[in-house]
Enzyme design. Sequence first.
Site, mmCIF file in Angstrom:
data_model
loop_
_atom_site.group_PDB
_atom_site.id
_atom_site.type_symbol
_atom_site.label_atom_id
_atom_site.label_comp_id
_atom_site.label_asym_id
_atom_site.label_seq_id
_atom_site.Cartn_x
_atom_site.Cartn_y
_atom_site.Cartn_z
ATOM 1 N N SER A 1 -40.386 -29.404 10.647
ATOM 2 C CA SER A 1 -39.048 -28.846 10.457
ATOM 3 C C SER A 1 -38.840 -27.660 11.399
ATOM 4 O O SER A 1 -39.767 -26.884 11.651
ATOM 5 C CB SER A 1 -38.922 -28.370 9.012
ATOM 6 O OG SER A 1 -37.757 -27.597 8.841
ATOM 7 N N TYR B 1 -42.299 -22.973 1.810
ATOM 8 C CA TYR B 1 -42.060 -24.323 2.340
ATOM 9 C C TYR B 1 -42.377 -24.358 3.840
ATOM 10 O O TYR B 1 -43.105 -25.236 4.316
ATOM 11 C CB TYR B 1 -40.604 -24.741 2.088
ATOM 12 C CG TYR B 1 -40.204 -25.977 2.856
ATOM 13 C CD1 TYR B 1 -40.715 -27.230 2.523
ATOM 14 C CD2 TYR B 1 -39.332 -25.902 3.947
ATOM 15 C CE1 TYR B 1 -40.357 -28.366 3.246
ATOM 16 C CE2 TYR B 1 -38.971 -27.016 4.667
ATOM 17 C CZ TYR B 1 -39.485 -28.249 4.319
ATOM 18 O OH TYR B 1 -39.137 -29.365 5.045
ATOM 19 N N LYS C 1 -45.273 -26.470 6.119
ATOM 20 C CA LYS C 1 -44.992 -27.321 7.291
ATOM 21 C C LYS C 1 -45.870 -26.912 8.477
ATOM 22 O O LYS C 1 -46.405 -27.757 9.186
ATOM 23 C CB LYS C 1 -43.515 -27.206 7.682
ATOM 24 C CG LYS C 1 -42.586 -27.993 6.788
ATOM 25 C CD LYS C 1 -42.675 -29.489 7.050
ATOM 26 C CE LYS C 1 -42.259 -30.267 5.826
ATOM 27 N NZ LYS C 1 -42.591 -31.663 5.816
HETATM 28 P P1 NAD Z 1 -36.863 -36.954 0.315
HETATM 29 O O1 NAD Z 1 -37.228 -36.136 -0.878
HETATM 30 O O2 NAD Z 1 -35.607 -37.763 0.266
HETATM 31 O O3 NAD Z 1 -38.055 -37.947 0.684
HETATM 32 C C1 NAD Z 1 -39.391 -37.660 0.395
HETATM 33 C C2 NAD Z 1 -39.973 -38.868 -0.297
HETATM 34 O O4 NAD Z 1 -41.356 -38.598 -0.574
HETATM 35 C C3 NAD Z 1 -39.319 -39.172 -1.646
HETATM 36 O O5 NAD Z 1 -39.039 -40.557 -1.724
HETATM 37 C C4 NAD Z 1 -40.361 -38.759 -2.685
HETATM 38 O O6 NAD Z 1 -40.282 -39.565 -3.853
HETATM 39 C C5 NAD Z 1 -41.645 -38.964 -1.920
HETATM 40 N N1 NAD Z 1 -42.745 -38.092 -2.343
HETATM 41 C C6 NAD Z 1 -42.716 -36.747 -2.573
HETATM 42 N N2 NAD Z 1 -43.927 -36.302 -2.907
HETATM 43 C C7 NAD Z 1 -44.762 -37.377 -2.898
HETATM 44 C C8 NAD Z 1 -46.144 -37.553 -3.158
HETATM 45 N N3 NAD Z 1 -46.916 -36.536 -3.527
HETATM 46 N N4 NAD Z 1 -46.657 -38.800 -3.032
HETATM 47 C C9 NAD Z 1 -45.875 -39.840 -2.665
HETATM 48 N N5 NAD Z 1 -44.565 -39.736 -2.418
HETATM 49 C C10 NAD Z 1 -44.012 -38.520 -2.526
HETATM 50 O O7 NAD Z 1 -36.844 -35.963 1.563
HETATM 51 P P2 NAD Z 1 -36.347 -36.211 3.052
HETATM 52 O O8 NAD Z 1 -35.147 -35.373 3.265
HETATM 53 O O9 NAD Z 1 -36.313 -37.650 3.358
HETATM 54 O O10 NAD Z 1 -37.537 -35.493 3.835
HETATM 55 C C11 NAD Z 1 -38.620 -36.222 4.382
HETATM 56 C C12 NAD Z 1 -39.525 -35.276 5.114
HETATM 57 O O11 NAD Z 1 -38.788 -34.592 6.117
HETATM 58 C C13 NAD Z 1 -40.144 -34.187 4.231
HETATM 59 O O12 NAD Z 1 -41.470 -33.985 4.679
HETATM 60 C C14 NAD Z 1 -39.290 -32.967 4.539
HETATM 61 O O13 NAD Z 1 -40.004 -31.779 4.356
HETATM 62 C C15 NAD Z 1 -38.976 -33.200 6.004
HETATM 63 N N6 NAD Z 1 -37.768 -32.510 6.448
HETATM 64 C C16 NAD Z 1 -36.595 -32.740 5.803
HETATM 65 C C17 NAD Z 1 -35.441 -32.069 6.210
HETATM 66 C C18 NAD Z 1 -34.136 -32.255 5.486
HETATM 67 O O14 NAD Z 1 -33.262 -31.389 5.597
HETATM 68 N N7 NAD Z 1 -33.943 -33.346 4.741
HETATM 69 C C19 NAD Z 1 -35.504 -31.194 7.307
HETATM 70 C C20 NAD Z 1 -36.715 -31.009 7.963
HETATM 71 C C21 NAD Z 1 -37.846 -31.687 7.521
HETATM 72 C C1 WQD Z 2 -26.691 -24.743 6.382
HETATM 73 C C2 WQD Z 2 -25.657 -23.637 6.483
HETATM 74 C C3 WQD Z 2 -25.910 -21.913 4.836
HETATM 75 C C4 WQD Z 2 -24.929 -24.460 1.388
HETATM 76 C C5 WQD Z 2 -32.476 -25.922 5.063
HETATM 77 C C6 WQD Z 2 -33.931 -25.540 4.977
HETATM 78 C C7 WQD Z 2 -34.657 -26.072 6.172
HETATM 79 C C8 WQD Z 2 -34.415 -27.567 6.388
HETATM 80 C C9 WQD Z 2 -32.977 -27.926 6.289
HETATM 81 C C10 WQD Z 2 -36.211 -28.887 5.521
HETATM 82 C C11 WQD Z 2 -26.230 -22.227 6.290
HETATM 83 C C12 WQD Z 2 -24.599 -22.645 4.639
HETATM 84 C C13 WQD Z 2 -25.184 -23.984 2.669
HETATM 85 C C14 WQD Z 2 -23.793 -23.997 0.693
HETATM 86 C C15 WQD Z 2 -23.216 -22.662 2.613
HETATM 87 N N1 WQD Z 2 -35.058 -28.368 5.396
HETATM 88 N N2 WQD Z 2 -24.328 -23.110 3.267
HETATM 89 N N3 WQD Z 2 -22.967 -23.114 1.346
HETATM 90 O O1 WQD Z 2 -30.546 -23.438 5.394
HETATM 91 O O2 WQD Z 2 -30.242 -24.407 7.725
HETATM 92 O O3 WQD Z 2 -31.937 -25.360 6.248
HETATM 93 O O4 WQD Z 2 -32.372 -27.348 5.137
HETATM 94 O O5 WQD Z 2 -37.036 -28.681 6.346
HETATM 95 O O6 WQD Z 2 -35.990 -25.785 5.963
HETATM 96 O O7 WQD Z 2 -34.034 -24.127 4.943
HETATM 97 O O8 WQD Z 2 -29.556 -25.763 5.723
HETATM 98 O O9 WQD Z 2 -27.760 -27.052 4.671
HETATM 99 O O10 WQD Z 2 -28.944 -25.271 3.316
HETATM 100 O O11 WQD Z 2 -27.430 -24.582 5.161
HETATM 101 O O12 WQD Z 2 -22.441 -21.851 3.138
HETATM 102 O O13 WQD Z 2 -23.526 -24.364 -0.471
HETATM 103 O O14 WQD Z 2 -24.698 -23.812 5.438
HETATM 104 O O15 WQD Z 2 -25.762 -20.548 4.574
HETATM 105 O O16 WQD Z 2 -25.525 -21.356 7.144
HETATM 106 P P1 WQD Z 2 -30.553 -24.602 6.283
HETATM 107 P P2 WQD Z 2 -28.428 -25.731 4.632
#
Ligand code: NAD
Ligand code: WQD
Length: 339
Positions: free
Chosen positions: A126, A150, A154
């Site tokens: 991330s 978190y 990562k």
């Molecule tokens: P998500 O929660 O939709 O998907 C994660 C999946 O993993 C789910 O289906 C959950 O049931 C499964 N899971 C969780 N813990 C588990 C475990 N211990 N064993 C087996 N399965 C498990 O999340 P996502 O948004 O698809 O994110 C996927 C990956 O991407 C994560 O590693 C997350 O940290 C990373 N990521 C997500 C975002 C975002 O904003 N969505 C941003 C950056 C990184």
């Molecule tokens: C985006 C913008 C908020 C909600 C997070 C995690 C990051 C990554 C992605 C996994 C910001 C604003 C949000 C609301 C708002 N996840 N906002 N009202 O914070 O960039 O990242 O998700 O890895 O680790 O920190 O994303 O979508 O929460 O926020 O005004 O109800 O929207 O302040 O400027 P963020 P976000």
Amino acid sequence: MTRVLLTGGAGYIGSHTAVALIERGHEVVILDNFANSERDVPARLERLTGRANIPVIEADIRDTGAVSAALAAHPVEAVIHFAALKAVGESEADPLLYYDMNIIGTIRLLQAMQAQNVRRIVFSSSATVYGQPDSSPIPEDAPTRVQNIYGRTKLVMEDLISDLARTGKLQAAANLRYFNPVGAHPSAMIGETPRGVPNNLMPYVTQVATGERPHLNVFGNDYDTPDGTGVRDYIHVVDLARAHALALEHICANDVSLTVNLGTGTGISVLELVRAFERATGREIPLNIAPRRPGDVASYYANPDMAARVFGWQAALDVNDMCRDSWAWQARRAGINDI
Ligand code: NAD
Ligand code: WQD
């Protein structure tokens, strides 16, 4: 053709990546404990792709025996590791839960892979690892500055994978640093299903649009950004999914390891995103200007050049596509027919 196990393959990004991989002729095996996904996602993937009998193993990644058995029963050349917990606030409330799920979970997975001689991995990292950047666009060699538990998990998971690659235990590895994934498959058959009140902006906006929530709280309009609201690099999940397929193909073909940003390179403010959503959907989003959210950064967006240079990926979908597809998915779930 590569056979690949997707941990967390029923989740938001994993399910879209399954579609991208199948469309490019690969075979997928899904391993998920369904802690944060719906049990019928694999069936929806089969309908969407026309691929019958996608193997699904219900298991926790921390259960090395179960993961090892899954890899023995379904031999694969690589793993894409999505399974993790991902809520920043929850990670600060319960650090040990996050160390256990994310870090111990990754170690157990890597042990199972080693036991079955699976030596290639693509990992969901991330952009949160950059914390408060000195400036944007952010290149991959920018310093990492962990700001919450978190983010720390990562970075540790990235380091574990990079160490194993450096010492030859892994043959190929990609740490993919996602910026802000949004959107859904245009079929509206898969998408993001946050539980409870969404933390992230786009799911919240779509729930305001359905009437489930009265207004969007804009977390601060006094940042040092063009309109005072936070600026992020939103990336369509379909573009992100395609990047996984390209990264996987690249590391498997060349047996290399890399850490790469996945973003569009364009910063969009909260107000710009809301206006784009209103234009794309015809729905009005009432706003309430609220205090800043603790821990938020004013602005960050990617320098996405490395992904283009190394494996020929760049984002193809724009903010209009992101809003339209997020809305189609959420509207379908809410039973709204005007889309
Ligand atoms: P998500 O929660 O939709 O998907 C994660 C999946 O993993 C789910 O289906 C959950 O049931 C499964 N899971 C969780 N813990 C588990 C475990 N211990 N064993 C087996 N399965 C498990 O999340 P996502 O948004 O698809 O994110 C996927 C990956 O991407 C994560 O590693 C997350 O940290 C990373 N990521 C997500 C975002 C975002 O904003 N969505 C941003 C950056 C990184
Ligand atoms: C985006 C913008 C908020 C909600 C997070 C995690 C990051 C990554 C992605 C996994 C910001 C604003 C949000 C609301 C708002 N996840 N906002 N009202 O914070 O960039 O990242 O998700 O890895 O680790 O920190 O994303 O979508 O929460 O926020 O005004 O109800 O929207 O302040 O400027 P963020 P976000």
